[in-house]
Every structure is written in structure tokens, then in C-alpha cells.
Design a protein around this motif. Structure first.
Motif: not given
Length: 156
Positions: A23, A61, A50, A53-59
């Protein structure tokens, strides 16, 4: 007692720390691109932003299912799947630097790994409930199957 607890979570801790380092790498890449083009936002910066942000959204979970699978069922297959997920997430991020379609394989593979970890969580919880309320413990059998199934994650 401390040593036995660390034995049960040591691999999960390593995977978590590797994910934190990853990260930081993502954040530094975005920052470097941002400072390189201060006057206007470039297309590369938008893609990097982008992807991060997509990687951080699933982090969250990823962390939740990694730890749940490792504690409820088996640490080694969960850590193996976690390492694979980090490699796939790196592939996704780097693929996003080119064209968006290059990141699709990493995205789909990452979803498969998250599904595997989620399935491990559910099976571990069901086994615990069966042990608590039914007196049947299938943990050793399930761990053997899980260890064998985790190698199937390597198939494309």
C-alpha cells in the motif's frame, strides 16, 4: 501461551505487513505521478489514482477474510492465498498503468482468491458450530482438503 499464539498467527502477520508495504508503494507511485505533473492532471495520474482507490476499496475485505480464514480454519493455506492475492493486486495495479483492459486478469484472479478465503471462513465457522453444538470435529479433514485446494489457486 504467547509463543503458541504467535505460532498460530505468524504467517498472517507477515502477509499483513507485506500488504502494508505494498500500500505504501501504491501511495508513493501516485504521489510521484502527482508531483511530476503539477500544472494539470495527466491520464497516467488518473489511471494510477483509480487503481489505488480500487485496491484500497477491497483492502478491508481482504484483511477480514485473510484473518478469519487463518484463525478459524488453517493459517498456512490462508497465508498462501494472501500472498497470491498481493501478487495479483500488484499485477492489477501495474496493468492499470497501461490500458484498463490489461488489469482485468488481475481483477478476476483477485476475486477468485477472495472467494476462496471467504469459503474458508464459512467452513471454519460451520466446523466450529458443529463441534460446539453437535460434538463432531472435522477440522483435520477440512484442513487437508484446504491445503490441497489452495494449490489449485495457481491455475489460470
Amino acid at each position: 501461551m504467547y509463543a503458541s499464539v504467535m505460532d498460530n498467527i505468524f504467517l498472517l502477520v507477515l502477509v499483513t505487513l507485506l500488504s502494508v508495504v505494498q500500500n505504501v508503494f501504491f501511495a508513493l507511485k501516485v504521489e510521484k505521478e502527482c508531483t511530476g505533473h503539477q500544472s494539470k492532471r495527466s491520464a497516467a495520474f488518473e489511471r494510477l489514482s483509480c487503481a489505488k482507490r480500487n485496491c484500497m476499496d477491497t483492502y478491508p475485505t481482504f484483511l477480514a477474510v485473510l484473518w478469519c480464514a487463518g484463525i478459524c480454519l488453517s493459517q498456512a493455506p490462508a497465508a498462501f492465498a494472501g500472498i497470491l492475492y498481493l501478487v495479483v493486486r500488484q499485477k492489477y495495479f501495474v496493468g492499470y498503468l497501461g490500458e484498463t483492459c490489461q488489469s482485468t486478469p488481475g481483477f478476476l484472479f483477485g476475486k477468485r482468491i477472495l472467494f476462496f478465503l471467504s469459503l474458508m471462513c464459512v467452513v471454519g465457522i460451520i466446523n466450529h458450530l458443529m463441534l460446539t453444538y453437535g460434538g463432531s470435529d472435522y477440522k483435520e479433514y477440512i484442513q487437508t482438503i484446504t491445503k490441497a485446494a489452495s494449490t489449485l489457486l495457481l491455475l489460470p
